[in-house]
Design an enzyme around this catalytic site. Structure first.
Site, PDB file in Angstrom:
ATOM      1  N   TYR A  36     -11.072  24.633  -9.246  1.00 13.91           N
ATOM      2  CA  TYR A  36     -11.674  23.451  -9.874  1.00 13.91           C
ATOM      3  C   TYR A  36     -12.987  23.092  -9.187  1.00 13.91           C
ATOM      4  O   TYR A  36     -13.061  22.995  -7.963  1.00 13.91           O
ATOM      5  CB  TYR A  36     -10.660  22.316  -9.766  1.00 13.91           C
ATOM      6  CG  TYR A  36     -11.049  20.973 -10.305  1.00 13.91           C
ATOM      7  CD1 TYR A  36     -11.575  20.820 -11.584  1.00 13.91           C
ATOM      8  CD2 TYR A  36     -10.834  19.829  -9.538  1.00 13.91           C
ATOM      9  CE1 TYR A  36     -11.895  19.568 -12.077  1.00 13.91           C
ATOM     10  CE2 TYR A  36     -11.142  18.565 -10.027  1.00 13.91           C
ATOM     11  CZ  TYR A  36     -11.681  18.445 -11.295  1.00 13.91           C
ATOM     12  OH  TYR A  36     -11.991  17.196 -11.783  1.00 13.91           O
ATOM     13  N   ASP A  58      -2.963  23.998  -7.127  1.00 15.69           N
ATOM     14  CA  ASP A  58      -3.238  23.053  -8.207  1.00 15.69           C
ATOM     15  C   ASP A  58      -2.474  23.549  -9.431  1.00 15.69           C
ATOM     16  O   ASP A  58      -2.811  24.569 -10.020  1.00 15.69           O
ATOM     17  CB  ASP A  58      -4.743  23.006  -8.477  1.00 15.69           C
ATOM     18  CG  ASP A  58      -5.119  21.924  -9.491  1.00 15.69           C
ATOM     19  OD1 ASP A  58      -4.288  21.605 -10.352  1.00 15.69           O
ATOM     20  OD2 ASP A  58      -6.263  21.430  -9.432  1.00 15.69           O
ATOM     21  N   LYS A 101      -3.943  14.175 -16.546  1.00 18.89           N
ATOM     22  CA  LYS A 101      -3.934  15.089 -17.682  1.00 18.89           C
ATOM     23  C   LYS A 101      -2.627  14.983 -18.465  1.00 18.89           C
ATOM     24  O   LYS A 101      -2.363  13.976 -19.074  1.00 18.89           O
ATOM     25  CB  LYS A 101      -4.165  16.524 -17.205  1.00 18.89           C
ATOM     26  CG  LYS A 101      -5.395  16.805 -16.352  1.00 18.89           C
ATOM     27  CD  LYS A 101      -6.651  16.104 -16.674  1.00 18.89           C
ATOM     28  CE  LYS A 101      -7.876  16.753 -16.050  1.00 18.89           C
ATOM     29  NZ  LYS A 101      -8.533  15.963 -15.016  1.00 18.89           N
ATOM     30  N   ARG A 127       0.823  -1.208   0.000  1.00 22.16           N
ATOM     31  CA  ARG A 127       0.000   0.000   0.000  1.00 22.16           C
ATOM     32  C   ARG A 127       0.858   1.259   0.000  1.00 22.16           C
ATOM     33  O   ARG A 127       0.419   2.332  -0.436  1.00 22.16           O
ATOM     34  CB  ARG A 127      -0.939  -0.011   1.214  1.00 22.16           C
ATOM     35  CG  ARG A 127      -1.793   1.241   1.344  1.00 22.16           C
ATOM     36  CD  ARG A 127      -3.025   0.994   2.186  1.00 22.16           C
ATOM     37  NE  ARG A 127      -2.730   0.525   3.525  1.00 22.16           N
ATOM     38  CZ  ARG A 127      -2.441   1.314   4.558  1.00 22.16           C
ATOM     39  NH1 ARG A 127      -2.367   2.623   4.389  1.00 22.16           N
ATOM     40  NH2 ARG A 127      -2.214   0.808   5.757  1.00 22.16           N
TER      41      ARG A 127
END
Length: 405
Positions: free
Chosen positions: A112, A184, A209, A59
């Site tokens: 966003y 961001d 992206k 993990r």
């Protein structure tokens, strides 16, 4: 941080790689696994001393994970990076890492949409006060800072409407109130903006992206300064966030060509923006890398590059006309996300704002300039724009003049 003797495009090709560790393989392989065995008791104990008592567990990453995290940290010039299963997950868990009940958070008003939704639906439910400031007015931020303000979240340029923010000024104001600044940075990528040099504490990317670049994986990543690193790292560990090795492999693959892809995306965007700005059916174009844009001076001062994402306001908001426009598009797909090789057009309409009306009037469309030839994209837009008002027709520039990239 990458060596000052190397260009970032060179760093892209070498960061995170250790060919000799994998029998000379150029690319870090996909390493799948949950259980990681320690070679000795001493190795087990040493691994537990790094701030994570469960370090020997899948993990917390395999060699694929760590290669990508090292690569992003080096490109960003940060202390360390953590991966997340999506860009929004990187945003939300960064917020939770630095906020607690009773705190106050400020967001740029052009943030966003899903990040705004998380602030409204989750942060407020957790007892965290949320407000928004005008991205074009740092003094609006100054007026809203409180003793309880612990975090300022910015996005530059702003989502959908692409306002530029005076990042150094915002960071000075936030730090004067002992608030952490989270940015961001998805639009510019680590190549187009280096947030830590501007005063930011945590830089986020929807690696889905441009970093992945091929519209075939979901991934987020957050990078922090040394002072912010432990809280970001622990926040990710406490929520059990991780990312799959196949998506990480695709991100590492995409990273190697990020520089050349961005050059083409930005060149195509500039070509489209220049032509659309004078089209009779266009009210305004929003792209900070254009000298016509009101945010151009800030972009030129603080950024090293641009991408292919921009906004356009049409002169009509009449539904039948908007429908005709989108249905006529051939090369621009109608869809969410961006940063892949393909061009996209997203119907927006009127974006949600709290502090002031979003820049301009008219129906807002977000475009992503893909890697197609610019003259073909222009021809597609021209014939679709003609559907808005059949009485208006504008000749498409010649292929010679519109062959960006």
């Amino acid at each position: 941080m990458h060596s000052p003797r190397r260009h970032p495009n060179t760093t892209l090709l070498h960061c995170g790689r250790d060919s000799q560790r994998f029998d000379g393989l150029v690319n870090v392989p996909v390493c799948r696994g949950s259980t990681l065995l320690a070679e000795s008791f001493d190795a087990w104990e040493r691994a537990r001393q790094g701030g994570n008592p469960y370090a020997h567990y899948g993990r917390f990453g395999t060699a694929t994970t760590h290669a990508f995290e090292r690569a992003i940290a080096e490109l960003e010039g940060g202390h360390g990076s953590r991966v997340f299963p999506s860009g929004l997950s990187a945003c939300t868990h960064a917020l939770l890492a630095f906020l607690a009940s009773g705190d106050h958070a400020l967001f740029s008003d052009s943030v966003y949409g899903p990040t705004r939704a998380f602030a409204e639906r989750v942060l407020k439910r957790l007892g965290i006060a949320v407000d928004y400031f005008d991205p074009c007015d740092p003094e609006d931020l100054a007026r809203q800072l409180r003793a309880q303000t612990r975090l300022v979240f910015v996005e530059a340029p702003g989502s959908l409407t692409f306002e530029m923010i005076d990042l150094p000024r915002v960071c000075v104001l936030a730090h004067s109130a002992s608030a952490t600044v989270v940015m961001d940075n998805t639009w510019a990528t680590p190549l187009g903006c280096r947030p830590f040099e501007l005063g930011v504490d945590v830089s986020l990317h929807a690696a889905t992206k441009y970093i992945v670049g091929h519209s075939d994986a979901l991934l987020g990543v957050a990078t922090a300064t040394p002072d912010a690193w432990e809280r970001l790292r622990d926040g990710a560990q406490d929520f059990g966030e991780t990312a799959g090795p196949d998506d990480l492999y695709l991100a590492l693959r995409g990273l190697r060509t990020l520089g050349v892809r961005l050059e083409r995306h930005a060149a195509n965007a500039r070509c489209l923006v220049d032509q659309l700005a004078d089209h009779p059916m266009i009210a305004s174009v929003h792209y900070p890398a254009s000298p016509r844009d009101p945010g151009y001076e800030l972009w030129q001062r603080d950024f090293d590059g641009a991408s292919g994402l921009f906004g356009v306001r049409l002169k009509t908001s009449e539904r039948d006309a908007i429908e005709r426009f989108f249905d006529r598009l051939e090369l621009f797909g109608i869809g969410l996300s961006w940063g892949g090789f393909e061009s996209l057009a997203l119907p927006v309409g009127t974006p949600l704002r709290s502090r002031a009306q979003a820049n301009g009037e008219g129906y807002l469309v977000r475009f992503h300039a893909g890697l197609e030839q610019a003259c073909d994209l222009l021809a597609d837009l021209d014939q679709a724009l003609a559907a808005l008002d059949p009485r208006v027709s504008v000749a498409v520039p010649s292929a010679v003049n519109a062959s960006a990239g």
